[in-house]
Design an enzyme around this catalytic site. Structure first.
Site, short mmCIF file in Angstrom:
data_model
loop_
_atom_site.label_atom_id
_atom_site.label_comp_id
_atom_site.label_asym_id
_atom_site.label_seq_id
_atom_site.Cartn_x
_atom_site.Cartn_y
_atom_site.Cartn_z
N LYS A 129 -0.04 -2.25 -13.82
CA LYS A 129 1.16 -1.10 -13.74
C LYS A 129 2.00 -1.60 -15.01
CE LYS A 129 0.58 0.22 -9.44
NZ LYS A 129 0.24 1.51 -8.99
N HIS B 171 5.68 1.26 0.20
CA HIS B 171 4.08 1.55 -0.02
C HIS B 171 3.23 1.10 1.15
CE1 HIS B 171 0.14 1.16 -1.98
NE2 HIS B 171 0.37 2.05 -2.89
N GLN C 91 6.22 -1.54 -8.95
CA GLN C 91 6.57 -0.38 -9.79
C GLN C 91 8.07 -0.87 -10.58
OE1 GLN C 91 5.31 2.69 -10.17
NE2 GLN C 91 3.93 2.25 -8.66
N ASP D 223 8.09 -6.49 -3.38
CA ASP D 223 6.95 -5.73 -3.89
C ASP D 223 7.22 -5.34 -5.42
OD1 ASP D 223 4.98 -3.93 -4.68
OD2 ASP D 223 4.86 -2.89 -3.04
N CYS E 237 0.16 6.98 -1.09
CA CYS E 237 0.10 5.50 0.01
C CYS E 237 1.61 5.33 0.31
CB CYS E 237 -0.66 4.63 -0.96
SG CYS E 237 -2.29 4.80 -1.25
#
Length: 523
Positions: free
Chosen positions: A340, A237, A317, A314, A478
């Site tokens: 999220k 991302h 997700q 990261d 993104c």
């Protein structure tokens, strides 16, 4: 949960004249005895149940699961989870007599073995899923952008602002104590949810983006210099690309990229070849927000550590879809966003290994993060307070704790199993649409389906699906580099969550068939 040690410095909120515990307990009892009319704060009742969209197959009764997922009253943050209840409270809340605090009854869950995951019972906890768009019941397939919120989270926000609202730490009044307990209780809930060794390793941020920028500026500017190398992957991302580009420009470091194959998997041999004695940091996504690829971050971290590099993951997700265990992943940093994982926007988390956080200077300056300030110099708090300058998103952090407790009670492994089966079903249904091209076909995937369709732009598809009440994302998500790796500037993304059903997948597939070449676009 942390405890505050008296220092007498006038900064931590615990003055050196604080009485001992026995005296404080007696003072509290005398105080509340003088207020005979003081009553416990009434619990906020959840909204009525929301009808569920029925899946294609007949639903089974789910009374037990409904009971297991419904929160009958909003709880104080200090009583949201067993892990939080086990920790000490802040200030004088330890000593409040029964009935005088902010506590309500803890949510009751059936004893014994966990009930089978039942999507219809879960759906009833999300009021927005009964919303109608263009005359159709909402089908929310934009979960990779943001997830919807269960009634327990919505009510927890209302309860905070109705009964606990205050700035945290330092103040010696009841609402500050309630708010501090709630905020620090949420920190403990996060640590428990991700398997962190201590709540002190959990820093609250505005989201995963801010968490990554914090590491880039606080850790990166100290430990990365000219000629050093930062490895990222092609999957990232923009939030895990741009901060490292900026850092490389500021420091003279080099940014290198781990390639992916045609299925969207990292090429691990290429990764290990990229590791050198100049590698200082490896920054990768746990799950790709475009392809859904699950990255073997444990293997990534092990190789990086052998090369002497730190690892940032990261997890934006991943956190709502996979069990997360910091001890197993062994990442030095892990970032995610609350929105999220069924929590509000504006709140996020940076996990950092305690020994790594200790070496990092603060990124921002202001209130809360200081130990002492004179006109000549400032000394700083220990982590995590060192990295939380100013007034944070207190209520949102508290609601994040509620959201994580909600997910935990449903069972992260059960959620992952259900979503895996739903993703398999959805993949089969979409593959049957004429002219469709699925992007990202890694064997290990989370619940993301990105695609393009012959004869239609992604924007046309997104708009047409919206007319049917189906919410998807259309654009570059993104993550332009990975789309360009597949020869695309934009794509449609349908992303699933635990409250989605096969019936909703069928509606998506039927709408796409109408949009496909020869489909006639009939509603």
């Amino acid at each position: 949960m942390n405890t505050i040690t008296p220092t007498g410095d006038g900064v931590t909120g615990v003055p050196d004249w604080l009485p001992d515990e026995k005296m404080l307990a007696r003072m509290a009892n005398e105080f509340f005895a003088a207020l005979p009319g003081l009553q416990p704060v009434p619990a906020v009742q959840p909204a009525s149940a929301v009808p569920a969209v029925q899946p294609a197959t007949a639903a089974q009764p789910a009374t037990a699961v409904q009971q297991a997922t419904a929160v009958s009253a909003i709880q104080p943050a200090a009583a949201i989870s067993a892990a939080q209840r086990a920790g000490p409270s802040f200030y004088f809340l330890d000593y409040l007599p029964p009935g005088t605090g902010h506590a309500g009854p803890a949510p009751e869950f059936p004893a014994g073995a966990r009930q089978p995951f039942n999507v219809n019972a879960v759906r009833r906890q999300f009021p927005i899923l009964s919303e109608r768009i263009n005359g159709r019941q909402l089908v929310w397939l934009d979960n990779a952008a943001t997830t919807q919120k269960p009634q327990a989270v919505i009510d927890r926000l209302g309860y905070f602002y109705s009964h606990e609202n205050s700035n945290i730490h330092r103040a010696a009044h009841a609402l500050a104590a309630r708010a501090t307990d709630a905020y620090e209780g949420a920190r403990s809930a996060v640590a428990d949810f991700i398997g962190a060794p201590s709540a002190d390793s959990v820093v609250f941020t505005r989201g995963a983006t801010e968490a990554i920028n914090l590491v880039a500026q606080a850790w990166g500017r100290r430990y990365i210099g000219p000629g050093d190398e930062i490895l990222i992957s092609h999957l990232e991302h923009h939030s895990n690309i741009v901060p490292w580009q900026q850092l490389a420009e500021q420091t003279g470091a080099k940014l290198r990229v781990i390639p992916v194959d045609d299925d969207g998997q990292l090429l691990m041999d290429a990764y290990t070849d990229l590791l050198t004695d100049r590698t200082r940091l490896v920054a990768v996504s746990h799950v790709s927000n475009v392809l859904g690829t699950i990255v073997p971050v444990g293997e990534i971290a092990a190789a990086a550590h052998r090369a002497g590099a730190k690892v940032l993951v990261d997890g934006a997700q991943a956190v709502a879809h996979l069990p997360i265990d910091m001890s197993a992943l062994d990442a030095d940093f892990y970032a995610f966003s609350g929105h999220k994982v069924f929590a509000p926007t504006g709140i996020g988390v940076l996990y950092g290994k305690p020994d790594v956080l200790e070496t990092m200077p603060p990124w921002q300056g202001g209130g809360n993060m200081i130990h002492d300030v004179t006109l000549e110099r400032t000394t700083y708090q220990q982590p995590p307070a060192r990295f939380e300058a100013g007034t944070g998103s207190i209520a949102d952090a508290v609601a994040l704790g509620t959201a994580l407790d909600y997910v935990s009670r449903l069972g992260v492994a059960d959620i992952a199993r259900y979503e895996h089966e739903l993703l398999g079903y959805a993949t089969g249904q979409l593959q049957g649409v004429p002219g469709i091209r699925l992007i990202g076909t890694a064997p290990e995937k989370a619940s993301v389906l990105s695609f393009v369709l012959d004869g239609r732009t992604p924007e046309e598809i997104g708009s047409a699906l919206d007319q049917d009440g189906i919410a998807v994302r259309a654009g570059h998500h993104c993550a332009q580099p990975i789309l360009r790796r597949f020869g695309l500037e934009s794509a449609v993304r349908a992303s699933l969550a635990m409250y989605n059903t096969r019936g909703e997948v069928d509606l998506l597939a039927a709408a796409l068939r109408r949009l496909a070449p020869g489909g006639g676009h009939r509603r």
